[in-house]
Design an enzyme around this catalytic site. Structure first.
Site, short mmCIF file in Angstrom:
data_model
loop_
_atom_site.label_atom_id
_atom_site.label_comp_id
_atom_site.label_asym_id
_atom_site.label_seq_id
_atom_site.Cartn_x
_atom_site.Cartn_y
_atom_site.Cartn_z
N GLY B 152 43.88 32.32 43.66
CA GLY B 152 44.67 31.67 42.62
C GLY B 152 44.98 32.63 41.48
O GLY B 152 44.41 33.73 41.41
N CYS B 153 45.88 32.21 40.60
CA CYS B 153 46.33 33.12 39.54
C CYS B 153 45.22 33.35 38.51
O CYS B 153 44.88 34.50 38.21
CB CYS B 153 47.60 32.58 38.89
N TYR B 154 44.63 32.28 37.97
CA TYR B 154 43.55 32.48 37.01
C TYR B 154 42.40 33.27 37.64
O TYR B 154 41.90 34.23 37.05
CB TYR B 154 43.01 31.13 36.52
N THR B 156 42.35 35.48 39.92
CA THR B 156 42.66 36.91 40.06
C THR B 156 42.40 37.64 38.74
O THR B 156 41.83 38.73 38.71
CB THR B 156 44.13 37.09 40.49
#
Lengths: 341, 341, 341, 341
Positions: B152-154, B156
């Site tokens: 996921g973005c967060y 990462t």
């Protein structure tokens, strides 16, 4: 009806202050002094205020001359390090002085030296000038004071939720982590590449890690409320907003959500500058833009054993000029919200 | 030269993925399937891509039909809960599947149930699908996998700085506080009043307190690296950015700044997707916009005994589509940065 | 493979140019000179480019020294009035010079004096330096030129749609009204209160009424195409965008929508830098951000007898650096879109 | 002291109207009706207004019930096509009705049909309902009217500068070209992908070419002032602002700048809602945000023979709710600026 004066009226908080005072029901006349715009018409420098102060010009910001004027209350919307040079002569001339700068926010001259990188010009004054969060109001004596320090923007968003909990022992002073997000007017009106639109739009960053000056103010006031040392990890962030501060606090604590709300209700019930949101609902900055209030809520996270508090203010209103007017209102016996609706 | 396919190409990460693949030196042909835009010309739906894919139309997103097509690698840019229904048949048809959704990010079916509110459709797969942060690369075996979960973005922005420190014991897993700021594309492309310009501009807020789904992913991966339970207090915030995530971590730790940088250098030296900034300099989101990298730095705050780590990524690049292409590159033996400059 | 050089690489168009050249398939080496940042690492000044030019430092922007270097093509990303002092010695040293400034855009020294408020330093050059809109390409001889003037950003958005219509007599040169909206990078990188985030966010205004310098360029080129005088009323506006220009033209004309599109098709069919939108659909700026193309469309308003043309470009790409690279590509025989996808 | 009511209080102009009325010195009580939020607390739906209307809930927007209530003046902040169904019964019940919608702005039922695509429900009313720009005030009789139409946002920015010039013959009605830039609240509060933050940020475009509904209103009112047909080319644009309209008009005219200002002075001297800027200085939108005024200026461009007029308003204040309150003030004999400072 009084005469109010502003020194430094051309910055962002000065402008908001002028706007508030120009429609304040108890203010009859306003004097505006500026170090940069002396002689210019207020409307030309601040077109938002067109029609509000017809014919008014900035006067020269000479402390001696200002002290000689018939002004009931002077607001200092000046950078730190500059305000003190106005505060002392104005106060000595018998005027009420409400200082929006950081010059009298700290009690401890050593703390001032460490965070501001210079000796305070009148260190003996520090412990004598009340630091006033009107809803907290720990020092009743401030209503006699002739020089009053207004809290900083970040500290206002932090301390109003925090102080009652520390004072009542609902939370302890250990391990508090505070992250705040601020709009760019918080940095003042400046010619700077970093603060240009092309650099700030579409960008966010943390800054001042471990050393922002408002940290000193937060810890000192928190320590007073707690009756002992409080250390916080405070990290401010800059985000693409014009106005607004959103603060998130993580506090190791076994306190229940209910206990937190009970404490807040006990201290703040009925105060117009405080709005409690239901647990689980975090405040946004925009609903408080242009408002002299702080919105906040709490949630006890049982999984982690932390208490989470989120708050939102307008840095130019509750975080600066609105609060300054509220302080004047209470100090001079006007309605608390006069000129603030 | 390969044929790549995207399911869900009309969302924000799908669009960026399509853009990257359309100029990728190893990609010869692209198939784009969409549940909403089947039959429409890609250029009409995504005008940014005009001239890139002349004549290409969205095909129907029927799993069976897609499985029958001659496509070497399928990217799933779909909402969680939907991706699994594509991943299984495509994988069974012998295709490589790179899943950008959350469907295979967790190892533990029980954790999935708790955070996603439903039983996982193929729970037995969870522990078998590698979760790949390419620079971390703990599971060498992923280079044989036929289904790969993209982080996921967060997570990462959090895990790349955090994992080596946990693994090497430079920091412990207690008391970690994480605050992230995200732009609105993180929420996907949606018809919604809350995400309208007039509501999001000039506003910032915390959300998902104590329960954001990425929390589960962060804790599970952090626990694997640390070899034991890790609990974090993770608070995401929404700010007026289109793209970008800025993350600030506070970690109780006696580790020196030097020790932290040494650990990072040991794990990441020479990796193009990692940029270490000097201690005391926090990364901004804009310099990483459109870049497949994470910028980060650390500062040990001796006053508080905390280690501070700040990082920045582009949620659509390193946080989603760029990382997915990087995974494809490594999995298929292409140059790691192919198509990413 | 060539060596390219940029003078003025630290501004916004210089940065985009550097980014384009750093991944250009025909460019082997890049020299970057800066008047302000000489000696500094490019990555420190321009963090977006981290990893692109490892070890590269800004060299001193001394015209003589630059002329002595082995560089095939120099791009001048400098303010007007400064570029000419570099262009002449570099050209005389046998280098190809592509000038992004306004110094050689006009043909007429008198026009230059009127709009730029000073005599041109080498007035005799003006009529000899080709002004190149690559898709228009009226002067085939430019492919031999050693100094080439790149069009301004507003003129690019105006002239590409306008010139074929004027040349073919589809429209006349009377009564043309042009309104353009521009993002703030159009004004360059500057320390300025006016261009600060807090002043530009949430504000829009017209400026330069009746006297913007690009007006001279538009009228001169329009006149050449029309074979006679053309006068336009050009009003630029500043809006809260980082990048992008949207232009709206109103032209008294009896031409049908069809006639306009036929003329455009005849001149531009197949050109990758031109995208015609259907009549009635106005282009947006965002789909062209980062793209080296102009999107435009036309509508004949029968009610008023006016032809309406709307166009959109990225001021830093098609309006500056992308177009400059496109010019280099065509001049040196590379693929027209090399390095531009 | 009166009781005011709002139907449609949950939209953007409804919210601003509620905010204005809640601190209006002549308004004692406010009733708020909503088609979507009936039964909900106003503060929950509109948190900006927290503390202003404690305990107030949205009532059901049933025309019959509203007509039976003791309310002195009803404001209709409703979509066009809906307002008429409220206006008639409320007016018949003897209430004063101030309509912010487009339902009664046009005089000519045929024009209404052409621009709104439907027959007007009460066509006979159109010519009888006054259209009131308070500073223009052509129809003195409106101060007796029981139903009043408030002008649209674009027309307000256009007509206040234009009407006196047309009436006095300073300019003619031929060849007028108008371009306006608007913020997104102009489109209302809506769930829509097009109006999402991720789509509107960093984008600008023209729309409604040759057919925007406000065109009809502009031409009809301009024609009345000119005493003959006026045709304008009106092109609205959408830009990333929350609030604000900037308008630029190009008018073929031999009038001198002085003649224009003399005409404006003659009509508007001393009116608080009008601010003339010096010739050559174009107004910005931000200084008028939250203000019930229009700023404008003019410049005769001798080179082209055109008169250039630029104006700025806040679409939600002077362009909607502020003007509606101003109309109420004048209609009921209150101070013109009551509740508007």
């Amino acid at each position: 009806m009084i005469t109010a004066g502003i020194v430094g009226a051309s910055g962002y908080s000065g402008e908001v202050l002028l706007e508030l005072l120009s429609s304040h029901p108890e203010v009859e006349r306003i004097e505006v002094a500026s170090r940069s715009y002396s002689g210019k018409a207020v409307e030309d420098v601040l077109p938002r205020l067109a029609g509000r102060l017809p014919g008014t010009r900035f006067i020269e910001a000479d402390p001696g001359r200002l002290a000689a004027m018939e002004v009931d209350v002077w607001f200092l919307a000046l950078p730190h390090g500059v305000a003190a040079a106005y505060a002392m002569p104005l106060m000595e001339a018998g005027r009420l002085v409400i200082d929006l700068s950081a010059d009298f926010r700290l009690r401890d001259p050593e703390l001032y030296r460490r965070y501001y990188g210079a000796d305070h010009p009148v260190p003996g004054m520090l412990s004598r000038v009340p630091y006033v969060l009107p809803e907290w109001d720990a020092q009743a004596a401030w209503k006699e004071a002739s020089l009053i320090a207004c809290p900083g923007c970040y500290p206002t968003s932090v301390l109003l939720p925090l102080l009652p909990l520390l004072k009542e022992g609902v939370i302890g002073g250990e391990g508090i982590v505070i992250n705040s997000l601020s709009g760019v007017t918080g940095a003042g009106k400046k010619e700077s590449l970093f603060y240009s639109y092309a650099e700030r739009a579409e960008s966010a960053l943390a800054y001042g890690l471990g050393k922002h000056r408002h940290l000193a103010e937060i810890e000192e006031q928190a320590g007073i409320a707690a009756g002992g040392d409080v250390k916080v990890q405070f990290t401010p962030h800059l985000v693409p907003l014009m106005r607004g501060i959103a603060t998130t606090m993580v506090i190791p604590s076994a306190a229940s959500t209910d206990a937190v709300y009970r404490c807040w209700e006990a201290h703040y019930a009925g105060r117009p500058g405080i709005r409690l949101l239901p647990s689980g609902k975090s405040p946004e900055t925009r609903p408080v833009t242009g408002r002299n209030r702080v919105d906040f809520s709490a949630l006890a996270d049982e999984r982690t054993g932390n208490l989470l508090i989120t708050s939102a203010i307008d840095n130019l209103m509750k975080g600066a000029s609105g609060q300054a007017v509220q302080i004047m209102n209470l100090r001079l016996g006007f309605a608390e919200q006069a000129g603030l609706r």
